[in-house]
Design a protein around this motif. Structure first.
Motif, PDB file in Angstrom:
ATOM      1  N   TYR A  81      -4.221   0.217  -4.663  1.00  0.00           N
ATOM      2  CA  TYR A  81      -4.182   1.573  -5.198  1.00  0.00           C
ATOM      3  C   TYR A  81      -2.805   1.885  -5.761  1.00  0.00           C
ATOM      4  CZ  TYR A  81      -3.850   6.595  -5.586  1.00  0.00           C
ATOM      5  OH  TYR A  81      -3.643   7.862  -6.081  1.00  0.00           O
ATOM      6  N   ASN A  83      -1.185   5.234  -8.087  1.00  0.00           N
ATOM      7  CA  ASN A  83      -1.544   6.552  -8.583  1.00  0.00           C
ATOM      8  C   ASN A  83      -1.847   6.547 -10.078  1.00  0.00           C
ATOM      9  OD1 ASN A  83      -0.262   9.214  -9.962  1.00  0.00           O
ATOM     10  ND2 ASN A  83      -1.340   9.752  -8.089  1.00  0.00           N
ATOM     11  N   ASP A 112      -3.520  11.991  -2.825  1.00  0.00           N
ATOM     12  CA  ASP A 112      -2.615  11.561  -3.892  1.00  0.00           C
ATOM     13  C   ASP A 112      -3.364  11.562  -5.227  1.00  0.00           C
ATOM     14  OD1 ASP A 112       0.109   9.684  -4.150  1.00  0.00           O
ATOM     15  OD2 ASP A 112      -1.462   9.034  -5.523  1.00  0.00           O
ATOM     16  N   THR A 116      -3.743  14.481  -8.840  1.00  0.00           N
ATOM     17  CA  THR A 116      -3.416  13.931 -10.154  1.00  0.00           C
ATOM     18  C   THR A 116      -4.565  14.179 -11.134  1.00  0.00           C
ATOM     19  OG1 THR A 116      -2.058  12.263  -9.097  1.00  0.00           O
ATOM     20  CG2 THR A 116      -2.749  11.815 -11.357  1.00  0.00           C
ATOM     21  N   ARG A 120      -4.550  16.527 -14.437  1.00  0.00           N
ATOM     22  CA  ARG A 120      -4.800  15.903 -15.746  1.00  0.00           C
ATOM     23  C   ARG A 120      -5.945  16.589 -16.489  1.00  0.00           C
ATOM     24  NH1 ARG A 120      -3.634  10.997 -17.684  1.00  0.00           N
ATOM     25  NH2 ARG A 120      -1.819   9.937 -16.799  1.00  0.00           N
ATOM     26  N   PRO A 199       4.250   2.151 -14.322  1.00  0.00           N
ATOM     27  CA  PRO A 199       5.675   2.225 -13.978  1.00  0.00           C
ATOM     28  C   PRO A 199       6.013   1.763 -12.560  1.00  0.00           C
ATOM     29  CG  PRO A 199       4.710   4.408 -13.851  1.00  0.00           C
ATOM     30  CD  PRO A 199       3.623   3.481 -14.296  1.00  0.00           C
ATOM     31  N   VAL A 200       5.016   1.446 -11.763  1.00  0.00           N
ATOM     32  CA  VAL A 200       5.315   1.047 -10.380  1.00  0.00           C
ATOM     33  C   VAL A 200       4.610  -0.267 -10.055  1.00  0.00           C
ATOM     34  CG1 VAL A 200       5.504   3.454  -9.607  1.00  0.00           C
ATOM     35  CG2 VAL A 200       3.344   2.248  -9.333  1.00  0.00           C
ATOM     36  N   ARG A 201       5.213  -0.994  -9.107  1.00  0.00           N
ATOM     37  CA  ARG A 201       4.452  -2.129  -8.580  1.00  0.00           C
ATOM     38  C   ARG A 201       4.712  -2.265  -7.090  1.00  0.00           C
ATOM     39  NH1 ARG A 201       7.631  -7.153  -8.894  1.00  0.00           N
ATOM     40  NH2 ARG A 201       9.689  -6.415  -9.519  1.00  0.00           N
ATOM     41  N   ARG A 202       3.685  -2.727  -6.413  1.00  0.00           N
ATOM     42  CA  ARG A 202       3.806  -2.884  -4.968  1.00  0.00           C
ATOM     43  C   ARG A 202       4.547  -4.172  -4.679  1.00  0.00           C
ATOM     44  NH1 ARG A 202      -1.094  -3.159  -0.521  1.00  0.00           N
ATOM     45  NH2 ARG A 202      -1.190  -0.908  -0.707  1.00  0.00           N
ATOM     46  N   LEU A 203       5.659  -4.091  -3.957  1.00  0.00           N
ATOM     47  CA  LEU A 203       6.407  -5.291  -3.607  1.00  0.00           C
ATOM     48  C   LEU A 203       5.807  -5.939  -2.362  1.00  0.00           C
ATOM     49  CD1 LEU A 203      10.085  -4.029  -4.138  1.00  0.00           C
ATOM     50  CD2 LEU A 203       8.583  -5.218  -5.759  1.00  0.00           C
ATOM     51  N   ARG A 204       5.498  -5.117  -1.372  1.00  0.00           N
ATOM     52  CA  ARG A 204       4.895  -5.661  -0.157  1.00  0.00           C
ATOM     53  C   ARG A 204       4.293  -4.526   0.667  1.00  0.00           C
ATOM     54  NH1 ARG A 204      10.397  -5.350   0.245  1.00  0.00           N
ATOM     55  NH2 ARG A 204      11.201  -4.315   2.125  1.00  0.00           N
TER      56      ARG A 204
ATOM     57  N   ALA C 137       2.074  14.619 -12.577  1.00  0.00           N
ATOM     58  CA  ALA C 137       1.078  14.384 -13.628  1.00  0.00           C
ATOM     59  C   ALA C 137       1.470  15.119 -14.908  1.00  0.00           C
ATOM     60  CB  ALA C 137      -0.301  14.843 -13.148  1.00  0.00           C
ATOM     61  N   VAL C 172       5.724  -0.758   0.188  1.00  0.00           N
ATOM     62  CA  VAL C 172       7.030  -0.820  -0.474  1.00  0.00           C
ATOM     63  C   VAL C 172       6.792  -0.940  -1.972  1.00  0.00           C
ATOM     64  CG1 VAL C 172       9.228  -2.032  -0.610  1.00  0.00           C
ATOM     65  CG2 VAL C 172       7.984  -1.950   1.564  1.00  0.00           C
ATOM     66  N   ILE C 173       7.294   0.048  -2.700  1.00  0.00           N
ATOM     67  CA  ILE C 173       6.983   0.163  -4.121  1.00  0.00           C
ATOM     68  C   ILE C 173       8.256   0.181  -4.941  1.00  0.00           C
ATOM     69  CG2 ILE C 173       6.110   1.763  -5.855  1.00  0.00           C
ATOM     70  CD1 ILE C 173       3.714   1.436  -4.589  1.00  0.00           C
ATOM     71  N   GLU C 174       8.242  -0.617  -6.017  1.00  0.00           N
ATOM     72  CA  GLU C 174       9.347  -0.493  -6.966  1.00  0.00           C
ATOM     73  C   GLU C 174       8.903   0.427  -8.083  1.00  0.00           C
ATOM     74  OE1 GLU C 174      12.251  -3.696  -8.856  1.00  0.00           O
ATOM     75  OE2 GLU C 174      10.388  -3.502  -9.997  1.00  0.00           O
ATOM     76  N   THR C 175       9.765   1.370  -8.412  1.00  0.00           N
ATOM     77  CA  THR C 175       9.403   2.337  -9.453  1.00  0.00           C
ATOM     78  C   THR C 175      10.522   2.468 -10.468  1.00  0.00           C
ATOM     79  OG1 THR C 175       8.755   4.631  -9.897  1.00  0.00           O
ATOM     80  CG2 THR C 175      10.311   4.294  -8.101  1.00  0.00           C
ATOM     81  N   SER C 176      10.129   2.849 -11.668  1.00  0.00           N
ATOM     82  CA  SER C 176      11.142   3.195 -12.657  1.00  0.00           C
ATOM     83  C   SER C 176      11.596   4.627 -12.377  1.00  0.00           C
ATOM     84  CB  SER C 176      10.556   3.073 -14.061  1.00  0.00           C
ATOM     85  OG  SER C 176       9.501   3.998 -14.209  1.00  0.00           O
TER      86      SER C 176
END
Lengths: 339, 438, 280
Positions: A81, A83, A112, A116, A120, A199-204, C137, C172-176
């Motif tokens: 998941y 967002n 969450d 959104t 929208r 814009p996001v990615r799950r690292l762990r 949003a 754990v999320i990397e975000t801009s």
């Protein structure tokens, strides 16, 4: 069923929440509620929305809980998941199919996502409802929710905007019986996004230490401020274990750090619906009771004969919990003969 | 010592005395900081009581324009003497009390104090809340130069510190201005409740014609189970303030729980009908110094002055405190202004504060009633015995039909003598007179 | 480095009283506080400022009284407070509120970039948790709800690694950047503010923004007009009925416990290991 009819079919939608292919039971609770709403809303249909990767088989389960159609967006980008892609995907479906009502589980994920989508598509969203009905005069959704820390109930209406969105916490609604065999229609829709759009990615994922599933426990032994300290909770654990249940707690106990927040029952914690709820040393503030008033049977133990919890318990024992609970354990285990 | 953290004056405590001092100094052009430990000024005060406007007008002449949160003007006042099952009431109601502005108003301190502190802030004082002063800073010569608070980087400096810390006067003690903690003999504990009632209901029960009338009643005798102390019942706008105050020592030696004494008072047959159906909204207890004139702390030392409850400025006889506190705050404030003008913060200069105060009702009244606590202490039966007597006498007087009046009068005198010997009575009266004359 | 924190002044719900006859809230005498989650958001922003420099702006929509809450944030280390207050904003639901806050952030962005947006995870009066996600949003910035920690923060590379509390554990999320976080209390323990902050805040006057100035708001999107939802009715929650109350002092310990167990068995809600409820 004709899409070109003058008056479009009112669609009641339910979001099927899944994590690693495991559907969240709140989805089926919501389908049950959607079915009840559909019975009050002439000509309406119950449909489900499913997003994920390689999750098509969940659709079959959705049919058994009453969905006549499942809208599926199956895409590798939806593996876990996030967002943004989920929000974009579901909003596109809403815009295209114009549902009348849209129900989502008030889980971390659902809350969450729901906000959104509502923003929208610019519609109204009512969070954490405890009751859903169709207003018989206006034929719109009447969504009731606790507010001001559970001190007040408010019925929220969304007159002009569609869909009428609501989230409901797990265990607030009853779990329907699935039909043994049911058919439905699977409608696949594309996501039309690429990884670079997101814009996001799950690292762990750091798994939670111990998954206590308090929301779905049949027996909960909960402690409040009256337990006196963290040590008392070992006693509650022993009782819970003897009943095959889990330990819950009220907010002051969590704030004092006597036990982890995952045990918290109440307005800012979990809503529970156990068959048996034992409240030990819990005074019964409304912030707590809104989370457990759905229990089938409440046993309250408190040394204060005027504790408000006694006003709502099926049975109450006025006494020192450090005497009562060991005796309960003894009698439950059948070690003693009660004399 | 960064200049940002240096002020002309520091006030410790945002109650009526500290606020009056801060307001006076800010208006006199001093850069003043007022440090209050509660979330807001008055947060630590639970008080439904009577505010005498003369002291307020003295500090803030235009107070009426600033819309003070008064509850009701006091247009009727008096005493109720309770025996266990009856009451004798002496009330005074007069058109005189209706002059504007009224001489006294009932107020709720949780509302009045923040309003008063706002006025000080509007005059330019910096109001710092949620901050406790833990130390008074002194230089090598022992002169007070500032304070340390319980916050990080928590020191501020000023040549003048006004201590208005209240009854729990730890700083005053640390400075050696008073020997030690007040013994329970000299501290009263007041337990109070605020009970909400619709204004119309209050007016009907107390015989008030509208929101422009109010009653302030002091209750004696059985209200405090006959022990030395007083109880009160005040009408607020939409509620009643009710409470019982007794010396801490009485609670301790008779093993009484304060809230039980209050509950008992509330259930008295002469009191209960006034409260019936009301909802208790707040409950609290507060200590009141009954230090008395002779045991007051030293009011000043180099760079420091003590005002209000911290200095024991309470007139136990008339249960006055806030007006003494405000006047003292103003006196300390004007002394600070004069000290800045003279650039002299020595003990000698600041002694002016006490001298000025001696010319006002504050120290005059305290001096006059200096023996009151001792009196009540030495005649613990006073309240109970005489209140019961009055009620019994009234019963005979009003029910003795068919009896020669002379016989009835004899019986009444006999009633009194049953309770207290003639010499006992004479001695009580003498002591009372001496206590009142000072 | 510019962080914007949105806060809400709320009645202290542990003190809320309801008029049982009218079912309405008695606001009189109920103290207001900064929404407990929001103050942690302010603290987090202040810590980022301490590490990377820059400013912290706190915004809130509410009545004039909410100025107090902004001043409290300045005490906590924020640099600037903006109260967005106008009668026309009244009775806003979460959609209208998210518009007002998003529009305010857009106005701030015109003066310079906003790198981080922080919200409490929900307000304790409404408990919806919808406004933060709604603002994300509207502004098209990544949403990280239920944030419990910032693992790393790089304002130059415009990236951050955030820990989110989800049902399965910590994600754990990397975000801009910019990104919008709704925070749990764990994000940063609130430190006792230093005295100089309080001295500074004591004379600080927050800015007041209305529907017209300094930035015009679209009146169609604010207040009741901009709110799709309305409250149909409000009522006090129905009460459960009290059952039997047994006193250990009167009945004796084992009898009271045995009776209670017998009632549980009779209601047949659960099967006890010793089904006779402990009775001989």
């Amino acid at each position: 069923m004709s899409e070109q009819a003058e008056k479009p079919t009112p669609r009641i939608w339910v979001f099927i929440e899944q994590e690693e292919g495991q559907p969240h039971p709140v989805s089926w609770e919501l389908l049950g509620a959607a079915g009840r709403l559909a019975a009050e809303l002439p000509g309406s249909v119950v449909e489900a929305v499913l997003l994920g990767h390689d999750v098509a088989e969940i659709a079959a389960e959705a049919y058994r809980y009453g969905a006549s159609r499942v809208y599926l967006i199956d895409d590798p980008l939806l593996e876990t998941y996030r967002n943004m892609p989920y929000g974009v995907g579901v909003s596109k479906l809403v815009t295209k199919y114009q549902p009348e009502i849209f129900l989502i589980g008030a889980t971390t994920l659902g809350r969450d996502l729901a906000s959104t989508i509502a923003t929208r598509v610019k519609t109204g969203l009512t969070a954490d409802c405890t009751e859903l009905a169709i207003d018989p005069k206006q034929m719109i959704l009447a969504a009731t929710r606790p507010t001001f820390g559970g001190n007040l109930m408010a019925t929220i209406l969304c007159r002009k905007h569609r869909p009428q969105m609501a989230t409901v916490r797990p265990r607030v609604l009853t779990m329907p019986e699935p039909l043994p065999a049911a058919e439905g229609e699977l409608l696949r829709e594309p996501l039309d996004l690429s990884e670079s759009d997101i814009p996001v990615r799950r690292l762990r994922l750091i798994p939670g230490e111990e998954q206590i599933n308090i929301e779905y426990a049949d027996v909960i032994v909960a402690g409040g401020r009256g337990v006196g300290g963290p040590k008392g909770f070992t006693l509650l654990e022993e009782l819970a274990e003897s009943l095959g249940g889990v330990v819950g707690a009220s907010r002051p106990v969590i704030d004092a750090g006597w036990i982890g927040h995952e045990h918290q029952v109440g307005q800012t914690g979990k809503t529970v619906r156990p068959k048996l709820y034992i409240a030990a040393g819990i005074s019964g503030a409304v912030q707590h009771t809104v989370g457990m008033s759905g229990a089938n049977f409440i046993l309250a133990i408190n040394s204060d004969p005027n504790a408000p919890i006694f006003q709502m318990a099926n049975a109450s024992i006025v006494g020192d919990l450090y005497e009562v609970i060991p005796e309960l354990i003894r009698q439950v285990k059948g070690a003693g003969n009660g004399q | 010592m960064a200049s940002k953290y240096t002020f002309d004056a520091i006030v410790v405590g945002g109650g009526p005395s500290g606020t009056a001092a801060a307001l006076t100094m800010a208006r006199g052009g001093l850069k003043t900081v007022l440090i209050e430990r509660g979330r807001f000024a008055g947060a630590k005060n639970f008080f439904g009581g009577v505010m005498y406007t003369h002291a307020l007008a003295d500090v803030l002449p235009e107070y009426l324009e600033r819309k003070p949160p008064f509850e009701r003007p006091v247009t009727e006042q008096g005493y109720w003497m309770l025996s266990p099952d009856s009451v004798v009431r002496i009330m005074h109601k007069s058109e005189h009390y209706k002059q504007e502005p009224a001489e006294a108003h009932t107020v709720l301190r949780a509302q009045f104090d923040p309003w008063f502190a706002e006025q000080a802030a509007a005059a330019g004082a910096l109001l710092i809340t949620k901050t406790t002063v833990t130390h008074i800073l002194q230089d090598a010569k022992g002169r007070v130069i500032g304070v340390r608070t319980d916050r990080p980087d928590g020191e501020v400096y000023a040549p003048i510190v006004v201590i208005a810390e209240g009854v729990n006067n730890l700083l005053t003690q640390k400075l050696g201005l008073i020997k030690n903690d007040l013994p329970p003999r000299f501290v009263a504990l007041a337990v109070k409740e605020y009970i909400s009632l619709p204004p119309k209901e209050i007016q009907a029960r107390f015989g008030l014609s509208g929101a422009n009338e109010g009653a302030a009643i002091d209750v004696f005798g059985d209200a405090t189970m006959g022990l030395p102390g007083t109880a009160f019942l005040y009408t607020d706008r939409a509620g009643l303030s009710i409470g019982v105050g007794m010396l801490l020592e009485e609670f301790v030696s008779h093993k009484l729980r304060p809230y039980e004494v209050l509950a008992r008072f509330k259930n008295h047959p002469a009191i209960q009908p006034y409260l019936d159906g009301g909802k208790p909204l707040e409950y609290g207890a507060h200590l009141i110094p009954e230090t008395g004139y002779d045991r007051m702390p030293k009011l000043s030392a180099p760079g420091v002055m003590v005002v209000g409850d911290a200095a024991g400025m309470v007139d136990a006889m008339h249960r006055e405190g806030t007006n003494l506190a405000m006047t003292a705050g103003k006196m300390a404030g004007s002394t600070a202004i004069a000290a800045h003008q003279a650039n002299d913060f020595s003990a000698g200069f600041l002694r002016q504060y006490r001298k000025n105060l001696e010319a006002t009702f504050v120290l005059k009244d305290m001096k006059q009633y200096r023996r009151m606590t001792d009196f009540l202490d030495s005649t613990p039966h006073f309240m109970g015995t005489y209140a019961n007597f009055l009620n019994d006498a009234a019963l005979r007087y009003f029910t003795a039909h068919g009896m020669p009046k002379r016989d009835m009068e004899k019986q009444i005198v006999g009633l009194l003598q049953e309770r207290r010997s003639f010499f006992g009575m004479a001695s009580d009266m003498l002591k009372l007179l001496r206590a009142m004359r000072g | 480095m510019h962080s914007v924190v949105a806060i809400k002044q709320v009645p202290d719900t542990s003190n809320v009283r309801i008029n049982p006859e009218t079912g309405t809230l008695i606001r009189e005498g109920v103290p207001t506080i900064i929404n407990p989650y929001d103050i942690h958001a302010v603290e987090m922003a202040v810590r980022i400022k301490e590490q990377f420099g820059g400013t912290v702006t706190v915004i809130t929509m509410g009545p004039p009284k909410a100025m107090e809450a902004l001043i409290e944030c300045v005490e906590q280390g924020a640099d600037r407070g903006i109260l967005i207050s106008d009668r026309r904003f009244g009775a806003a639901d979460t959609l209208a509120t998210s518009y007002v806050l998003a529009h305010t952030v857009e106005a701030l962005q015109e003066a310079g970039p906003v790198d981080l947006l922080l919200f409490g995870k929900q307000a304790i009066d409404g408990d919806t948790g919808q406004v933060g996600p709604g603002v994300a949003a509207r502004l098209h910035v990544p949403l990280l709800s239920n944030a419990v920690a910032i693992e790393s923060f790089d304002p130059v590379a415009r990236k951050a690694v955030i820990h989110r509390k989800i049902e399965q554990g910590i994600e754990v999320i990397e975000t801009s950047l910019p990104a919008l976080l709704t925070v749990e209390k764990e994000i940063a323990a609130v430190k006792r503010a230093p005295l100089p902050n309080l001295i500074n805040a004591a004379s600080y006057k927050p800015e007041l923004w209305t529907a017209d100035a300094p930035v015009p708001f679209d009146i169609e999107q604010v207040g009741i007009k901009g709110s799709p939802t309305i409250v149909g009715k409000a009522f006090t929650p129905p009460a459960r009925e009290a059952g039997a109350i047994m006193s250990v002092a009167e009945k004796g310990l084992s009898e009271a416990v045995a009776d209670a167990l017998a009632m549980i068995v009779q209601a047949s809600v659960v099967t006890l290991p010793n089904q006779n409820g402990g009775r001989p």
